[in-house]
Design a protein around this motif. Sequence first.
Motif, PDB file in Angstrom:
ATOM      1  N   VAL A  95       0.343  -1.849   0.094  1.00 13.65           N
ATOM      2  CA  VAL A  95       0.203   0.242  -0.049  1.00 13.65           C
ATOM      3  C   VAL A  95       0.688   1.617  -0.337  1.00 13.65           C
ATOM      4  N   GLY A  96       2.418   0.851  -0.310  1.00  6.27           N
ATOM      5  CA  GLY A  96       3.329   2.246  -0.145  1.00  6.27           C
ATOM      6  C   GLY A  96       3.678   2.931   1.486  1.00  6.27           C
ATOM      7  N   LEU A  97       3.761   2.389   1.798  1.00  2.00           N
ATOM      8  CA  LEU A  97       3.976   2.852   3.028  1.00  2.00           C
ATOM      9  C   LEU A  97       5.849   2.472   3.132  1.00  2.00           C
ATOM     10  N   TYR A 254      -4.792   9.490  18.069  1.00  2.00           N
ATOM     11  CA  TYR A 254      -5.203  10.684  17.446  1.00  2.00           C
ATOM     12  C   TYR A 254      -4.043  10.866  16.167  1.00  2.00           C
ATOM     13  N   PHE A 255      -2.837   9.952  16.097  1.00  2.00           N
ATOM     14  CA  PHE A 255      -1.678  10.324  15.162  1.00  2.00           C
ATOM     15  C   PHE A 255      -1.350   9.270  14.303  1.00  2.00           C
ATOM     16  N   LEU A 256      -1.646   9.977  13.234  1.00  5.71           N
ATOM     17  CA  LEU A 256      -1.305   8.765  12.609  1.00  5.71           C
ATOM     18  C   LEU A 256      -0.009   8.388  11.549  1.00  5.71           C
ATOM     19  N   PRO A 257      -0.263   7.057  10.269  1.00  2.00           N
ATOM     20  CA  PRO A 257       1.129   6.739  10.149  1.00  2.00           C
ATOM     21  C   PRO A 257       1.887   8.401   9.134  1.00  2.00           C
ATOM     22  N   GLU A 258       1.464   8.764   8.368  1.00  2.00           N
ATOM     23  CA  GLU A 258       1.969   9.808   7.164  1.00  2.00           C
ATOM     24  C   GLU A 258       2.303  10.454   8.818  1.00  2.00           C
TER      25      GLU A 258
END
Length: 463
Positions: A95-97, A254-258
């Motif tokens: 998925v591009g991580l 609330y933080f995301l991988p991005e």
Amino acid sequence: MTTTTSPHTPPRSRLGHAYGEQLARNGSAGRPTAAALESATLRLAYQDRFLNGPAFLGGSELRTLVGDLHTVYGLLRSLPERGFGGSVTALAAAVGLEPSQAALITRSARTGSLLPLGRADLYHDGSGFKLLEFNITSALGGFENADINRAMLAYPPLDAFVTRHRLRYEDTLGHMVRTMYAECAANIPAGRAPVVAVVDTVENFAVVGPRLRVFAEKLADFGVEGIACDLGEITYPNGRPTVAGRTVDVVFRYFLPEDLTDPVAAAQLEPLLTAVERGGLGLFSRLDAELYGNKGTLAMLSDEEHRDRYDAAELACLDRILPWTRYVRPRATDPGGSRVDLLSHARGHQHELILKPTLLHGGNGIIAGWTVDPAEWESRVASAMDGPFVLQRRVRPTAEPFPDGAGGVRELFLNWGLYLGARGTEEDGYAGGFVRGSADPAVGVVSMGSGATVGCVFHGGDS
């Protein structure tokens, strides 16, 4: 584009039409949004941008939709086993991580449990709901959903209509808290309220901190002591995460991988993940939840080449709810199943396609083909080739009736945000919802960023 319903076609929202007719028949006046505008919580979240009425879902319509969403959720969760030899790392790469993000997600997947929790973003095209995105994460927003319902019910004509038709609403925050308790049961203390830190990165918290503080305060309604903070405010005396002198039992993420490509944020996350791995802290939800809510995973479910992975019932569900979605690659299957040059296909069907990055949220980076000229469209698709992007077939939302605030009815086009929780509740997994409405049927994405207004959802009324 036709925006009205033929006299021979049943409207999607019979309840919406009935409510409009009641208002016209009784000459109802007043502002149903007045109580919402007086709420500091709702003003902080949505300023003054509220619809003049709610959206409605019939009970049988809702049950069918929630069943389909649970099927899609199960298929997404099964992707590592069905397509990647059981490897979460391989799915993360697909998925591009970035490798650093994939490593964090793989670590998280080895801790605790992961129960259904997500927000489906949908359009209704007149024949059924179509799933545009499935946000599977704890960072969903929507914790004020029930506040909008309660505020709208202060308008007597709506309260009477809801009572007459035996309509209901779900408290999304209550579902979130119950899911958190279930996932982090090993870290919930006996005999006292759990201390739950609602956490984002330092950079994000500078923007969303006021809203997350409201979120933390609202947790008290569910017997939880909430604290809102950023990753940099957490300390680890004796390895136990602590905020403002209080030892934390669970982090509500609330933080995301991005957000974790920033080295500072990644370094601040490291001791938190270590505490989770040692069992001294619950993390809600696990970071690998983001894998299953990635736009690229919907492309995997949609792709014609993978249909042999699913049984007949699963295929029927996917055909019913998923629009054609493909990774941006030189060759792909078109909606008819034929192999095509994807750039040529995108050029020839520009006004029926939308380009989406798989790793961003909140509508960022999305290009709707019908909103740009051919040269820009071709350039954007070509630049996305072999990258973390998908093309998705345009879904044209059907018109929905809404009070116009002046005694009449106007047609709006809705982006439905419907929440999924664990099965076993009264509504068997439905966790509430809200809608964003626009008067422009050609808007690229119906969102707050494109000028939409927001409303609540009532359901039931079949009998």
